[in-house]
Enzyme design. Structure first.
Site, PDB file in Angstrom:
ATOM      1  N   PRO A 191      17.034  54.961   5.875  1.00  0.00           N
ATOM      2  CA  PRO A 191      18.146  54.172   6.421  1.00  0.00           C
ATOM      3  C   PRO A 191      19.011  55.009   7.360  1.00  0.00           C
ATOM      4  O   PRO A 191      19.383  56.132   7.051  1.00  0.00           O
ATOM      5  CB  PRO A 191      18.932  53.774   5.162  1.00  0.00           C
ATOM      6  N   GLU A 192      19.289  54.458   8.541  1.00  0.00           N
ATOM      7  CA  GLU A 192      20.128  55.150   9.521  1.00  0.00           C
ATOM      8  C   GLU A 192      21.534  54.556   9.471  1.00  0.00           C
ATOM      9  O   GLU A 192      21.810  53.628   8.698  1.00  0.00           O
ATOM     10  CB  GLU A 192      19.514  54.998  10.917  1.00  0.00           C
ATOM     11  N   HIS A 203      12.831  50.444 -10.548  1.00  0.00           N
ATOM     12  CA  HIS A 203      13.559  51.524  -9.900  1.00  0.00           C
ATOM     13  C   HIS A 203      15.052  51.224  -9.734  1.00  0.00           C
ATOM     14  O   HIS A 203      15.717  51.820  -8.891  1.00  0.00           O
ATOM     15  CB  HIS A 203      12.927  51.837  -8.543  1.00  0.00           C
ATOM     16  N   ARG A 244      12.052  56.450  -4.610  1.00  0.00           N
ATOM     17  CA  ARG A 244      11.749  57.875  -4.430  1.00  0.00           C
ATOM     18  C   ARG A 244      12.837  58.782  -5.012  1.00  0.00           C
ATOM     19  O   ARG A 244      12.662  59.983  -5.063  1.00  0.00           O
ATOM     20  CB  ARG A 244      11.522  58.170  -2.952  1.00  0.00           C
TER      21      ARG A 244
END
Length: 270
Positions: A2-3, A91, A110
């Site tokens: 994500p930016e 998750h 992750r």
């Protein structure tokens, strides 16, 4: 990863459901993120009001009581608002249950993100050395020119240096340099003030358009996967290596710089 536009879109998506709500319960299902979730996080947040949801660079800041929760989405994280009885997913590592009846869930397959608590967030090691935001007035051509003075590093590397300016990720650096007509490999110290004026404006234009597109194409944050979906937008160069330049029709060139994909027009960018 994500930016800045994706993080800002997330902030805008969750803020209306979280601000001024009180935290009734904190559930930490897996504390093993990039940095361990503090063991006293629940104690710090319990019965505290979320006064504001802010953003600094790619970090989300939940202003709560006399402290701040620093949230980073990492490479695969997302936040979503849950209003029904949907069970947690595999998750879903952190969850806040609010008195408004909604739950804020953090999902991170992750586990490269973080949830940290700080009473002095501006001096926190993750935030203290960050450069200015790219959208406010203080990010200007003269500022970039001063930062570039005497540097031989490529201008694209300068633009992606978080100590110089935050949030200009790889995609947006490619796009802004193309709009400004600047070759990504040109030494930063050999670019004129006039061209830095154009580059600062191109960065603001690119990021503002991305945030706006994210806001208009955003999938519902309520009971969804919570991801902005990297908003559908027409990228001018990134991902278009070998395709014709929109200006001169020459093929765009794709190279690797610092292990990142870089796409530019050899004719239009000097």
């Amino acid at each position: 990863m994500p930016e800045l536009p994706e993080v800002e879109t997330t902030r805008q998506g969750i803020a209306p459901f979280c601000e001024q709500a009180t935290v009734e319960e904190v559930i930490v299902r897996n504390p093993s993120l990039r940095w361990p979730v503090p063991t006293d996080l629940a104690e710090q947040l319990q019965r505290q009001r979320i006064n504001a949801v802010e953003r600094r660079a790619k970090y989300l800041l939940l202003r709560i009581g006399d402290g701040t929760v620093i949230v980073h989405l990492g490479m695969s994280g997302s936040l979503r608002v849950i209003t029904d009885d949907s069970p947690p997913q595999t998750h879903d590592h952190v969850e806040l249950r609010l008195d408004s009846g909604v739950r804020l869930r953090y999902n991170d397959p992750r586990r490269f993100g973080c949830w940290l608590w700080s009473t002095e967030p501006e001096s926190h090691p993750l935030l203290a050395s960050l450069g200015p935001e790219p959208l406010p007035p203080e990010f200007t051509g003269p500022y970039l020119r001063r930062q570039a003075q005497g540097r031989k590093t490529p201008v694209k590397s300068l633009l992606m240096d978080n100590h110089v300016v935050v949030g200009v990720g790889n995609i947006y650096a490619n796009e802004a340099l193309y709009k400004a007509g600047i070759h990504p490999q040109r030494p930063a110290g050999r670019i004129s003030l006039d061209r830095y004026h154009r580059l600062a404006a191109a960065v603001r234009e690119t990021l503002s358009a991305a945030i706006l597109a994210g806001g208009t194409t955003l999938r519902d944050f309520v009971n969804s996967d919570g991801k902005p979906g990297y908003f559908a937008q027409s990228l001018l160069v990134y991902g278009r290596g070998g395709e014709p330049c929109h200006h001169c029709q020459r093929p765009l060139k794709e190279i690797r710089m610092n292990q990142r994909t870089t796409v530019y027009c050899p004719r239009c960018q000097r």
